[in-house]
Enzyme design. Structure first.
Site, short mmCIF file in Angstrom:
data_model
loop_
_atom_site.label_atom_id
_atom_site.label_comp_id
_atom_site.label_asym_id
_atom_site.label_seq_id
_atom_site.Cartn_x
_atom_site.Cartn_y
_atom_site.Cartn_z
N ARG A 18 0.85 -1.19 0.00
CA ARG A 18 0.00 0.00 0.00
C ARG A 18 0.88 1.24 0.00
NH1 ARG A 18 -0.87 4.83 2.37
NH2 ARG A 18 -0.51 3.88 4.43
N ASP A 19 1.49 1.54 1.13
CA ASP A 19 2.31 2.75 1.25
C ASP A 19 3.53 2.67 0.34
OD1 ASP A 19 3.38 5.14 2.11
OD2 ASP A 19 3.22 4.68 4.23
N HIS A 213 4.50 4.70 12.93
CA HIS A 213 4.71 4.63 11.48
C HIS A 213 5.72 5.70 11.12
CE1 HIS A 213 3.13 4.05 7.24
NE2 HIS A 213 3.70 5.25 7.12
N HIS A 215 8.84 7.37 8.67
CA HIS A 215 9.52 7.49 7.39
C HIS A 215 10.97 7.87 7.66
CE1 HIS A 215 6.12 7.33 4.38
NE2 HIS A 215 5.51 7.22 5.55
N CYS A 246 4.20 9.60 0.82
CA CYS A 246 2.87 10.16 0.57
C CYS A 246 2.89 11.00 -0.71
CB CYS A 246 2.45 11.03 1.76
SG CYS A 246 0.88 11.89 1.50
N ASN A 255 9.39 4.69 3.71
CA ASN A 255 9.22 4.25 5.09
C ASN A 255 10.53 3.65 5.59
OD1 ASN A 255 5.95 3.96 5.57
ND2 ASN A 255 6.54 3.69 3.43
#
Length: 319
Positions: A18-19, A213, A215, A246, A255
């Site tokens: 996903r990310d 979470h 980065h 993002c 990430n």
């Protein structure tokens, strides 16, 4: 630092499909996504964020969310998650059998407008509808996680007051969400800040499941993990190879790398239940899938315990 102050077990939650993929310049074919998720399911990670049920116009790389979610092989003990931006996305994710829905709101009003095209209050109104939908189902019910984006800083507004973050955690719990993620959306966090906010959340909200979470935009991702660990945090998102970022945040990069995180925890003696050699095999296969190198370091350098042959010049001469 003492091992006695660290959690006995840390849960690794994989977000690469996903990310990690949402910002990639080329589309990863659906069968490759499914194969990657199925392989990750075998590594011992606790959760996999499979996809996002978002508009294909907004995030073209996740246009196959429905097909991916329905085709993956579910492994017992692994939680399969979908990020959902609205009620329609939530309905599609529930119909596809997702175990958990991840709802995202930015504590920064400016970033929320850029990311979600609505104010934070409008986002919360939408979350209430999603909670009613998810908890009203007699079958296919799912857990609900609330992510707080820009919790450690916004690229438009700068630092966000901890009180704003704590207030939002409280509102999440009031409307019926089960768990919370604090997201460092563009890698602005520092270890002292992380320790203070994790401590404040745990003091105010006790045993609510809390995920961090991070980065690695400015190279502080793993340092921030250690700071959170020392405050008792035991759940971390990470992305295979360090992919991600993002699309709606200037300067966003990947990430923290899953294999780098697991390697660090292994070296520290903190259990994860994750098969690091299997992760490294998958990470080393990523460049062929995505068409470029990956930021992760351990896949390139090897594990700390991977020793090399003694240089020929230093070997004893043959007798």
């Amino acid at each position: 630092m003492s091992l006695e102050t660290l959690p006995a077990r840390v849960h690794i939650q994989e977000v690469v499909t996903r990310d990690g993929l949402q910002i990639e310049p080329r589309f990863l074919p659906t069968p490759d996504k499914i194969a990657l998720i199925d392989a990750l399911s075998q590594t011992g990670v606790s959760k996999i964020e499979v996809t996002s049920f978002v508009s294909p116009k907004a995030v073209p790389n996740l246009a196959d969310a429905r097909e991916v979610a329905r085709a993956i092989t579910r492994r017992p003990g692994v939680t399969y998650v979908a990020l959902v931006p609205n009620l329609r996305g939530a309905q599609e994710a529930l119909d596809a059998g997702m175990d958990e829905l991840n709802l995202v709101l930015s504590v920064s009003a400016t970033h929320n407008l850029a990311n979600m095209r609505m104010s934070p209050e409008q986002s919360l109104d939408g979350f209430r509808a999603i909670v009613a939908e998810a908890k009203g189902r007699t079958t296919g019910r799912a857990k609900l996680n609330g992510s707080i984006a820009t919790a450690f800083g916004c690229p438009f507004e700068g630092a966000q007051a901890p009180e704003k973050v704590l207030a939002l955690v409280g509102r999440y719990l009031e409307i019926g969400l089960d768990s919370v993620t604090l997201a460092d959306t563009t890698g602005m966090a520092n270890p002292r800040q992380v320790a203070g906010l994790v401590r404040a959340v745990r003091r105010s909200f006790g045993a609510v499941p809390l995920t961090l979470h991070f980065h690695n935009t400015r190279g502080m991702g793993l340092a921030n993990v250690v700071a959170a660990l020392e405050e008792g945090a035991d759940r971390f998102d990470a992305s295979l190879g360090g992919l991600g970022g993002c699309p709606f945040a200037p300067g966003a990069t990947g990430n923290i790398s899953t294999e780098d995180l697991v390697h660090m925890l292994d070296e520290m003696g903190v259990a994860t239940g994750v098969d690091l050699p299997a992760l490294l095999t998958l990470a080393r296969g990523l460049p062929a899938l995505i068409g470029h190198d990956i930021p992760g370091q351990v896949a390139k350098a090897g594990r700390s315990g991977d020793l090399h042959p003694v240089p020929v010049a230093l070997r004893p001469a043959a007798s």
